[in-house]
Write an enzyme that holds these catalytic residues in place. Sequence first.
Site, PDB file in Angstrom:
ATOM      1  N   LYS A  33       0.917  -1.333   0.035  1.00 17.38           N
ATOM      2  CA  LYS A  33       0.046   0.135   0.205  1.00 17.38           C
ATOM      3  C   LYS A  33       0.833   1.191  -0.192  1.00 17.38           C
ATOM      4  CE  LYS A  33      -2.537  -1.719   3.402  1.00 17.38           C
ATOM      5  NZ  LYS A  33      -1.962  -3.302   3.157  1.00 17.38           N
ATOM      6  N   ILE A  34       1.878   1.306   0.823  1.00 15.95           N
ATOM      7  CA  ILE A  34       2.524   2.310   1.115  1.00 15.95           C
ATOM      8  C   ILE A  34       3.409   2.527  -0.296  1.00 15.95           C
ATOM      9  CG2 ILE A  34       4.302   3.667   2.563  1.00 15.95           C
ATOM     10  CD1 ILE A  34       2.862   2.283   4.640  1.00 15.95           C
ATOM     11  N   CYS A  55      11.258   4.187   5.729  1.00 21.36           N
ATOM     12  CA  CYS A  55      10.004   4.704   6.943  1.00 21.36           C
ATOM     13  C   CYS A  55       9.129   3.419   7.036  1.00 21.36           C
ATOM     14  CB  CYS A  55       9.220   5.806   6.155  1.00 21.36           C
ATOM     15  SG  CYS A  55      10.196   7.304   6.043  1.00 21.36           S
ATOM     16  N   ASP A  96      13.138   6.827   9.693  1.00 17.50           N
ATOM     17  CA  ASP A  96      12.242   7.394  10.447  1.00 17.50           C
ATOM     18  C   ASP A  96      12.140   6.289  11.618  1.00 17.50           C
ATOM     19  OD1 ASP A  96      10.066   8.878  11.421  1.00 17.50           O
ATOM     20  OD2 ASP A  96       8.588   7.333  10.436  1.00 17.50           O
ATOM     21  N   GLU A 112      13.654   1.682  19.798  1.00 19.45           N
ATOM     22  CA  GLU A 112      12.842   2.924  19.782  1.00 19.45           C
ATOM     23  C   GLU A 112      12.597   3.138  21.315  1.00 19.45           C
ATOM     24  OE1 GLU A 112       9.938   3.253  16.766  1.00 19.45           O
ATOM     25  OE2 GLU A 112      11.300   2.800  15.241  1.00 19.45           O
ATOM     26  N   HIS A 152      10.166   8.329  14.402  1.00 21.50           N
ATOM     27  CA  HIS A 152       9.100   7.367  14.003  1.00 21.50           C
ATOM     28  C   HIS A 152       7.695   8.290  13.744  1.00 21.50           C
ATOM     29  CE1 HIS A 152       7.414   2.931  14.158  1.00 21.50           C
ATOM     30  NE2 HIS A 152       6.545   3.628  13.347  1.00 21.50           N
TER      31      HIS A 152
HETATM   32  N1  LIG Z   1       7.121   4.926   9.874  1.00 20.61           N
HETATM   33  C1  LIG Z   1       5.603   4.649  10.220  1.00 20.61           C
HETATM   34  O1  LIG Z   1       5.056   5.349  10.937  1.00 20.61           O
HETATM   35  C2  LIG Z   1       4.784   3.577   9.501  1.00 20.61           C
HETATM   36  C3  LIG Z   1       5.514   2.551   8.940  1.00 20.61           C
HETATM   37  N2  LIG Z   1       4.769   1.497   8.440  1.00 20.61           N
HETATM   38  C4  LIG Z   1       5.486   0.375   8.013  1.00 20.61           C
HETATM   39  O2  LIG Z   1       5.478   0.383   6.793  1.00 20.61           O
HETATM   40  C5  LIG Z   1       5.439  -0.882   6.087  1.00 20.61           C
HETATM   41  C6  LIG Z   1       4.906  -1.305   4.689  1.00 20.61           C
HETATM   42  O3  LIG Z   1       3.267  -1.008   5.267  1.00 20.61           O
HETATM   43  P1  LIG Z   1       2.308  -1.040   4.099  1.00 20.61           P
HETATM   44  O4  LIG Z   1       2.676  -0.633   2.890  1.00 20.61           O
HETATM   45  O5  LIG Z   1       0.807  -0.734   4.713  1.00 20.61           O
HETATM   46  O6  LIG Z   1       2.250  -2.825   4.091  1.00 20.61           O
HETATM   47  P2  LIG Z   1       1.662  -3.849   3.060  1.00 20.61           P
HETATM   48  O7  LIG Z   1       1.677  -5.110   3.454  1.00 20.61           O
HETATM   49  O8  LIG Z   1       0.368  -3.026   2.057  1.00 20.61           O
HETATM   50  O9  LIG Z   1       2.992  -3.677   1.903  1.00 20.61           O
HETATM   51  C7  LIG Z   1       4.158  -4.678   2.450  1.00 20.61           C
HETATM   52  C8  LIG Z   1       4.772  -5.076   1.045  1.00 20.61           C
HETATM   53  O10 LIG Z   1       6.058  -5.834   1.277  1.00 20.61           O
HETATM   54  C9  LIG Z   1       6.034  -7.004   0.610  1.00 20.61           C
HETATM   55  N3  LIG Z   1       7.095  -7.765   1.052  1.00 20.61           N
HETATM   56  C10 LIG Z   1       6.800  -8.919   2.077  1.00 20.61           C
HETATM   57  N4  LIG Z   1       8.049  -9.377   2.273  1.00 20.61           N
HETATM   58  C11 LIG Z   1       9.210  -8.866   1.371  1.00 20.61           C
HETATM   59  C12 LIG Z   1      10.236  -9.229   1.068  1.00 20.61           C
HETATM   60  N5  LIG Z   1      11.031 -10.122   1.696  1.00 20.61           N
HETATM   61  N6  LIG Z   1      10.832  -8.355   0.293  1.00 20.61           N
HETATM   62  C13 LIG Z   1      10.305  -7.457  -0.803  1.00 20.61           C
HETATM   63  N7  LIG Z   1       8.784  -7.218  -0.434  1.00 20.61           N
HETATM   64  C14 LIG Z   1       8.176  -8.018   0.716  1.00 20.61           C
HETATM   65  C15 LIG Z   1       4.713  -7.598   0.473  1.00 20.61           C
HETATM   66  O11 LIG Z   1       4.517  -8.358  -0.501  1.00 20.61           O
HETATM   67  C16 LIG Z   1       3.759  -6.345   0.338  1.00 20.61           C
HETATM   68  O12 LIG Z   1       3.462  -5.926  -0.738  1.00 20.61           O
HETATM   69  C17 LIG Z   1       5.327  -1.832   7.351  1.00 20.61           C
HETATM   70  O13 LIG Z   1       6.329  -2.116   7.838  1.00 20.61           O
HETATM   71  C18 LIG Z   1       4.499  -0.900   8.131  1.00 20.61           C
HETATM   72  O14 LIG Z   1       4.628  -1.449   9.479  1.00 20.61           O
HETATM   73  C19 LIG Z   1       3.452   1.766   8.316  1.00 20.61           C
HETATM   74  C20 LIG Z   1       2.861   2.996   8.503  1.00 20.61           C
HETATM   75  C21 LIG Z   1       3.444   3.709   9.305  1.00 20.61           C
HETATM   76  O1  LIG Z   2       1.477   4.625  15.815  1.00 16.61           O
HETATM   77  C1  LIG Z   2       2.465   5.056  15.053  1.00 16.61           C
HETATM   78  O2  LIG Z   2       2.597   6.339  15.080  1.00 16.61           O
HETATM   79  C2  LIG Z   2       3.435   4.167  14.135  1.00 16.61           C
HETATM   80  C3  LIG Z   2       2.550   3.945  12.851  1.00 16.61           C
HETATM   81  C4  LIG Z   2       3.444   2.691  12.440  1.00 16.61           C
HETATM   82  O3  LIG Z   2       4.518   2.612  12.585  1.00 16.61           O
HETATM   83  C5  LIG Z   2       2.399   1.831  11.548  1.00 16.61           C
HETATM   84  O4  LIG Z   2       1.403   1.944  11.365  1.00 16.61           O
HETATM   85  O5  LIG Z   2       3.097   0.693  11.463  1.00 16.61           O
END
Ligand SMILES: NC(=O)C1=CN([C@@H]2O[C@H](COP(=O)(O)OP(=O)(O)OC[C@H]3O[C@@H](n4cnc5c(N)ncnc54)[C@H](O)[C@@H]3O)[C@@H](O)[C@H]2O)C=CC1
Ligand SMILES: O=C(O)CCC(=O)C(=O)O
Length: 526
Positions: free
Chosen positions: A149-150, A228, A254, A259, A278
């Site tokens: 998604k991201i 991130c 990030d 943490e 973060h």
């Molecule tokens: N910094 C922050 O505050 C935030 C961090 N995140 C993190 O961002 C990351 C991505 O989140 P989303 O896009 O929502 O998740 P998502 O599940 O939509 O996408 C993750 C993608 O990674 C792929 N993937 C899994 N294993 C893999 C590998 N070994 N090599 C390459 N690709 C692989 C999956 O196929 C999937 O398409 C997560 O770790 C989530 O926790 C999410 C929201 C906020």
């Molecule tokens: O709660 C937060 O601010 C962190 C969000 C995050 O890392 C996530 O949704 O995976």
Amino acid sequence: MSKVLVSDPIDQAGIEILSQVAQVDVKTGLSPEELIQVIPEYDALMIRSGTRVTQEVIEAGTQLKIVGRAGVGVDNVDIPAATRRGVVVVNSPEGNTTAAAEHALTMMLSLSRYVPEANLSVKAGKWDRKSFIGAEVYKKTLGVVGLGKIGSHVATVAKALGMKLLAYDPFISADRAEQLGCRLVDLDILFQEADYITLHVPKTPETTNLIGEEAIAKMKPTARIINCSRGGIVDEDVLAKALKEGRIAGAALDVFNEEPLGESKLRELGKEVILTPHLGASTAEAQVNVAIDVAEQIRDVLLGLPARSAVNIPGLNPDVMEQLKPYLQLAETLGTLVGQLAGGRVDLFNVRLQGDLATAQSQPIVIASLKGLLSKALRERVNYVNASLEAKERGIRVIETKDASASDYSGSLYLEARGSLGQHSVTGALLSDGEIRVTNLDGFPINLPPSPYMLFTLHRDMPGIIGRLGSLLGEFNVNIASMQVGRKIVRGDAVMALSLDDPLPEGIIGEIQRIPGITDAYTVAL
Ligand SMILES: NC(=O)C1=CN([C@@H]2O[C@H](COP(=O)(O)OP(=O)(O)OC[C@H]3O[C@@H](n4cnc5c(N)ncnc54)[C@H](O)[C@@H]3O)[C@@H](O)[C@H]2O)C=CC1
Ligand SMILES: O=C(O)CCC(=O)C(=O)O
């Protein structure tokens, strides 16, 4: 009234939703020991990334039904421990997608133009323009690792900035990548060709230290890394050393292994490094989205309804769940019935979706059947979360099949269990008004609405048996609500199925079995 503990800062919109059904206590900044001490009082726990929900917390939470993570990553929750205890874990898979993607893009552009350092320099009274000659992202190559998604949102915006896109994601099709304007490549090629590498993967054994010595050795000296996603996907010591030695041009992080970030060589670096605490999800919009999304799910689970984004109920898509709801009830009822007919120690369980039901997704129906099957043994401890795991741990072999041609009704479910009382089967269907009918028992056609107390007998089809059984139940003051006899041939083997208004008293089964012509008798309480 249920009690919910909110142990991280959550938007008020979420608290208001929870307050409709529960007493909500907001206690942020609890130590692990304090959390373990208070958790036994609570039915639900709502967290962000600050609270670690360890096995100890799950085990101490004897009332706990649900853990809600207001965000995406659930790596701060011990999912296997929650699953074992039947605690639902839900998250908000999309509530902060835009915020996190925009933060990654902000990091990329800030890193290219040294914005944080230039800002500090002006605030310190300087006017230094020479030190901050940046790089354009236009026509540069962005490597997106994880095109979920991201990653997809980042790719879409980066495309509009005129960037060339490479992507690595072993679970995404080349077609999907192409739709997003990305060339799907091997990780090595991405590392070699990308000017910017942005990480959007979950933390798994495969992604831990994905950016380490070997990966960095393949990168261009002008490469910049943005993380991130999750701490630990980049080896921070290796990264700091590579940046110091000028082997890559920059990094923006990030998220960190530990943490809050403690002592770190990264802090000693200059404008080539940006560190944020973060903040990916820290926008007003994202915090409202995730708080509402997760609070609604906690509310629903506390009201006995399914959650739409449970991470430990495999394959239960919310729309599919809604359509299947009546069949889940049918499956659970039949599972309870056949489980009691088969007795304890079931080692083989057949689930067959018949007729129109054969086109449905079988997994939720199998889970509901297992929940019913195990309900006598595990009572309220078994639920949609842990039914499959509990069955596996008990050595129950589950065979699921589909037979589109085999049904008298438009769709029916056949369950067969082999246990300490032998092998038994039931078939059931839904009437047009959604009512459940048991349509077959051990191969004998019947037509019985399930009821809280039931009695089944196997007997010879001969005069007098029904009368004798009726009199015996009368002697024990048991009222019969309805009765059905099923037979395949006249005066052959037959079954009798009775719905009773009262539970059967102790010892009556032995007396029923002594009635001449009755070969077996079973009671079932739903
Ligand atoms: N910094 C922050 O505050 C935030 C961090 N995140 C993190 O961002 C990351 C991505 O989140 P989303 O896009 O929502 O998740 P998502 O599940 O939509 O996408 C993750 C993608 O990674 C792929 N993937 C899994 N294993 C893999 C590998 N070994 N090599 C390459 N690709 C692989 C999956 O196929 C999937 O398409 C997560 O770790 C989530 O926790 C999410 C929201 C906020
Ligand atoms: O709660 C937060 O601010 C962190 C969000 C995050 O890392 C996530 O949704 O995976």
